[in-house]
Design a protein around this motif. Structure first.
Motif, PDB file in Angstrom:
ATOM      1  N   THR A 151       0.852  -1.191   0.000  1.00 25.19           N
ATOM      2  CA  THR A 151       0.000   0.000   0.000  1.00 25.19           C
ATOM      3  C   THR A 151       0.885   1.237   0.000  1.00 25.19           C
ATOM      4  O   THR A 151       1.987   1.238   0.531  1.00 25.19           O
ATOM      5  N   ALA A 152       0.374   2.291  -0.596  1.00 25.42           N
ATOM      6  CA  ALA A 152       1.095   3.564  -0.660  1.00 25.42           C
ATOM      7  C   ALA A 152       0.194   4.665  -0.129  1.00 25.42           C
ATOM      8  O   ALA A 152      -1.010   4.662  -0.360  1.00 25.42           O
ATOM      9  N   ALA A 153       0.800   5.606   0.576  1.00 27.46           N
ATOM     10  CA  ALA A 153       0.063   6.756   1.078  1.00 27.46           C
ATOM     11  C   ALA A 153       0.935   7.984   0.914  1.00 27.46           C
ATOM     12  O   ALA A 153       2.147   7.935   1.121  1.00 27.46           O
ATOM     13  N   ALA A 210       5.685  13.278   0.088  1.00 24.09           N
ATOM     14  CA  ALA A 210       6.398  12.050  -0.260  1.00 24.09           C
ATOM     15  C   ALA A 210       5.496  10.840  -0.040  1.00 24.09           C
ATOM     16  O   ALA A 210       4.575  10.880   0.769  1.00 24.09           O
ATOM     17  N   TYR A 211       5.761   9.778  -0.771  1.00 21.97           N
ATOM     18  CA  TYR A 211       4.991   8.553  -0.628  1.00 21.97           C
ATOM     19  C   TYR A 211       5.657   7.629   0.373  1.00 21.97           C
ATOM     20  O   TYR A 211       6.878   7.517   0.425  1.00 21.97           O
ATOM     21  N   LYS A 217      -2.722   0.322   5.564  1.00 22.77           N
ATOM     22  CA  LYS A 217      -3.051   1.749   5.456  1.00 22.77           C
ATOM     23  C   LYS A 217      -2.875   2.448   6.789  1.00 22.77           C
ATOM     24  O   LYS A 217      -2.355   3.560   6.857  1.00 22.77           O
ATOM     25  N   ASP A 218      -3.319   1.804   7.865  1.00 21.14           N
ATOM     26  CA  ASP A 218      -3.157   2.384   9.192  1.00 21.14           C
ATOM     27  C   ASP A 218      -1.693   2.514   9.589  1.00 21.14           C
ATOM     28  O   ASP A 218      -1.287   3.519  10.161  1.00 21.14           O
ATOM     29  N   SER A 271       0.219   6.094  10.240  1.00 22.47           N
ATOM     30  CA  SER A 271       0.778   6.395  11.564  1.00 22.47           C
ATOM     31  C   SER A 271       2.301   6.501  11.548  1.00 22.47           C
ATOM     32  O   SER A 271       2.888   6.918  12.530  1.00 22.47           O
ATOM     33  N   ALA A 272       2.943   6.150  10.444  1.00 19.37           N
ATOM     34  CA  ALA A 272       4.411   6.217  10.356  1.00 19.37           C
ATOM     35  C   ALA A 272       4.862   7.667  10.316  1.00 19.37           C
ATOM     36  O   ALA A 272       4.235   8.508   9.660  1.00 19.37           O
TER      37      ALA A 272
END
Length: 61
Positions: free
Chosen positions: A22-24, A31-32, A52-53, A57-58
């Motif tokens: 997953t990418a956010a 930045a991704y 995703k969570d 949260s990172a």
């Protein structure tokens, strides 16, 4: 040529598992961030939500 860890998932019981990526996008830096998990095929939707969570949260680098 595939990496050995991925190639080994193609035989035996490895067919029951899927690699979830997953990418956010960070709202602060743009930045991704990516999170990779290996999950059982029956639990793909739950694994995507967990990933995703974790990405959200990172801390931004």
């Amino acid at each position: 040529m595939a990496k050995k860890s991925i190639a080994s998932l193609k035989s035996g019981k490895g067919k029951d598992y899927t690699k979830v990526i997953t990418a956010a996008r960070s709202p602060k830096t743009g930045a991704y961030s990516f999170k990779e998990l290996i999950a059982h095929n029956d639990q793909i939707k739950a694994a995507v939500e967990v990933a995703k969570d974790l990405v959200a949260s990172a801390p931004a680098e």
